[in-house]
Design a protein around this motif. Structure first.
Motif, PDB file in Angstrom:
ATOM      1  N   LYS A   1      -0.824  15.147  -6.112  1.00 29.42           N
ATOM      2  CA  LYS A   1      -1.828  15.036  -5.045  1.00 29.42           C
ATOM      3  C   LYS A   1      -3.124  15.735  -5.417  1.00 29.42           C
ATOM      4  O   LYS A   1      -3.945  16.016  -4.553  1.00 29.42           O
ATOM      5  CB  LYS A   1      -1.273  15.607  -3.747  1.00 29.42           C
ATOM      6  N   GLN A   2      -3.310  16.008  -6.681  1.00 34.17           N
ATOM      7  CA  GLN A   2      -4.526  16.674  -7.124  1.00 34.17           C
ATOM      8  C   GLN A   2      -5.712  15.710  -7.104  1.00 34.17           C
ATOM      9  O   GLN A   2      -5.549  14.510  -7.298  1.00 34.17           O
ATOM     10  CB  GLN A   2      -4.369  17.221  -8.533  1.00 34.17           C
ATOM     11  N   VAL A   3      -6.876  16.269  -6.915  1.00 38.47           N
ATOM     12  CA  VAL A   3      -8.116  15.513  -7.010  1.00 38.47           C
ATOM     13  C   VAL A   3      -8.819  15.992  -8.266  1.00 38.47           C
ATOM     14  O   VAL A   3      -9.030  17.193  -8.461  1.00 38.47           O
ATOM     15  CB  VAL A   3      -9.005  15.739  -5.767  1.00 38.47           C
ATOM     16  N   TRP A   4      -9.168  15.075  -9.124  1.00 44.73           N
ATOM     17  CA  TRP A   4      -9.850  15.407 -10.378  1.00 44.73           C
ATOM     18  C   TRP A   4     -11.321  15.048 -10.239  1.00 44.73           C
ATOM     19  O   TRP A   4     -11.668  13.896 -10.024  1.00 44.73           O
ATOM     20  CB  TRP A   4      -9.229  14.631 -11.545  1.00 44.73           C
ATOM     21  N   LEU A   5     -12.172  16.040 -10.373  1.00 39.10           N
ATOM     22  CA  LEU A   5     -13.609  15.800 -10.296  1.00 39.10           C
ATOM     23  C   LEU A   5     -14.163  15.585 -11.694  1.00 39.10           C
ATOM     24  O   LEU A   5     -13.748  16.235 -12.649  1.00 39.10           O
ATOM     25  CB  LEU A   5     -14.305  16.998  -9.648  1.00 39.10           C
TER      26      LEU A   5
ATOM     27  N   HIS B   1       0.825  -1.209   0.000  1.00 32.42           N
ATOM     28  CA  HIS B   1       0.000   0.000   0.000  1.00 32.42           C
ATOM     29  C   HIS B   1       0.861   1.262   0.000  1.00 32.42           C
ATOM     30  O   HIS B   1       0.583   2.219  -0.734  1.00 32.42           O
ATOM     31  CB  HIS B   1      -0.937   0.002   1.201  1.00 32.42           C
ATOM     32  N   ARG B   2       1.897   1.293   0.827  1.00 33.27           N
ATOM     33  CA  ARG B   2       2.783   2.452   0.910  1.00 33.27           C
ATOM     34  C   ARG B   2       3.453   2.701  -0.446  1.00 33.27           C
ATOM     35  O   ARG B   2       3.504   3.825  -0.941  1.00 33.27           O
ATOM     36  CB  ARG B   2       3.833   2.249   2.004  1.00 33.27           C
ATOM     37  N   SER B   3       3.933   1.634  -1.057  1.00 26.69           N
ATOM     38  CA  SER B   3       4.589   1.762  -2.355  1.00 26.69           C
ATOM     39  C   SER B   3       3.599   2.254  -3.420  1.00 26.69           C
ATOM     40  O   SER B   3       3.934   3.110  -4.245  1.00 26.69           O
ATOM     41  CB  SER B   3       5.195   0.426  -2.771  1.00 26.69           C
ATOM     42  N   ALA B   4       2.395   1.726  -3.388  1.00 25.08           N
ATOM     43  CA  ALA B   4       1.373   2.153  -4.355  1.00 25.08           C
ATOM     44  C   ALA B   4       1.059   3.641  -4.191  1.00 25.08           C
ATOM     45  O   ALA B   4       0.923   4.371  -5.185  1.00 25.08           O
ATOM     46  CB  ALA B   4       0.108   1.316  -4.186  1.00 25.08           C
ATOM     47  N   ARG B   5       0.949   4.088  -2.944  1.00 22.01           N
ATOM     48  CA  ARG B   5       0.700   5.520  -2.708  1.00 22.01           C
ATOM     49  C   ARG B   5       1.840   6.374  -3.248  1.00 22.01           C
ATOM     50  O   ARG B   5       1.619   7.398  -3.890  1.00 22.01           O
ATOM     51  CB  ARG B   5       0.502   5.783  -1.216  1.00 22.01           C
ATOM     52  N   GLU B   6       3.071   5.956  -2.986  1.00 23.50           N
ATOM     53  CA  GLU B   6       4.235   6.714  -3.456  1.00 23.50           C
ATOM     54  C   GLU B   6       4.257   6.806  -4.975  1.00 23.50           C
ATOM     55  O   GLU B   6       4.493   7.874  -5.542  1.00 23.50           O
ATOM     56  CB  GLU B   6       5.522   6.061  -2.944  1.00 23.50           C
TER      57      GLU B   6
END
Length: 175
Positions: A48-52, A35-40
Motif C-alpha cells: 500500500k505504499q505510494v512511490w513519489l 476492479h476489486r480483484s485488480a486492487r487485491e
C-alpha cells in the motif's frame, strides 16, 4: 467471482474474446468484481505504499507530429523550451530535499538533444548515488540508449501507443 476475472487473475492473461468481454462489459457487478480483484492483486504485489517520482519535463521540442500530442512539431502555438543542465540539477536537488528518490527526465523525441543529457545523467548519478534515474525521451538510436545507460540511467520508459499498423498510421500520418 466471475470466471473470466478468476482466469485472468490466475493466468495473468486471457484470450482476446475474454478480454474484449471484460473491457466492453456494462454489467456493474462484473466491472466491480474486476476492479476489486485488480486492487487485491496490486496490494499483494506492491503493498500500500505510494512511490513519489520527480517528473522533470526537460524539453518539449519534438521531431514527431503525433496527432494526439500537444507538443507535436506541427503545433505552432506551443512555446518551445529545453531546460539547462543547471535547471535539471536544481529540480533534482529540490526533489531530493523533499525525500523523493526517483528522478524522471521526460521530453519530446529529439535524438541529437538527447545525447546532450549523457553528461547530465552522469552528474545526477554522481551527486545522488541512491536515486533511481528514469528517462522518457521517445524513440532513439540504440547507441544513445546505451550511452544513457552507461552514464547512470536505470530505466527507460518507452510508451507503446498501439499494436495496429493501421491505427499507428492514423496517429502518425507523416511517418
Amino acid at each position: 467471482m466471475n470466471p473470466l476475472v478468476s482466469e485472468l487473475r490466475e493466468k495473468r492473461t486471457l484470450a482476446d474474446e475474454g478480454l474484449r468481454e471484460l473491457l466492453e462489459s456494462e454489467d456493474a457487478s462484473l466491472v466491480e468484481s474486476l476492479h476489486r480483484s485488480a486492487r487485491e492483486v496490486a496490494v499483494q504485489r506492491f503493498g500500500k505504499q505510494v512511490w513519489l517520482r520527480a517528473l522533470i519535463e526537460w524539453s518539449n521540442v519534438c521531431r514527431q507530429d503525433c496527432l494526439y500530442c500537444g507538443i507535436r512539431k506541427g503545433n505552432r502555438s506551443v512555446p518551445r523550451y529545453t531546460l539547462s543542465r543547471e535547471e535539471i540539477l536544481e529540480g533534482c536537488e529540490a526533489a531530493w530535499k523533499e525525500g523523493i528518490r526517483t528522478f524522471v527526465l521526460q521530453g519530446g523525441e529529439n535524438p541529437s538533444a538527447a545525447l546532450s543529457l549523457v553528461p547530465v545523467v552522469a552528474e545526477i548519478r554522481s551527486r545522488w548515488k541512491e536515486a533511481a534515474i528514469t528517462l522518457s525521451l521517445g524513440e532513439l538510436p540504440f547507441e544513445t540508449y546505451a550511452l544513457l545507460r552507461q552514464s547512470g540511467a536505470d530505466r527507460y520508459l518507452l510508451r507503446h501507443e498501439t499494436a495496429s499498423q493501421a491505427h499507428y498510421a492514423q496517429l502518425h500520418p507523416s511517418q
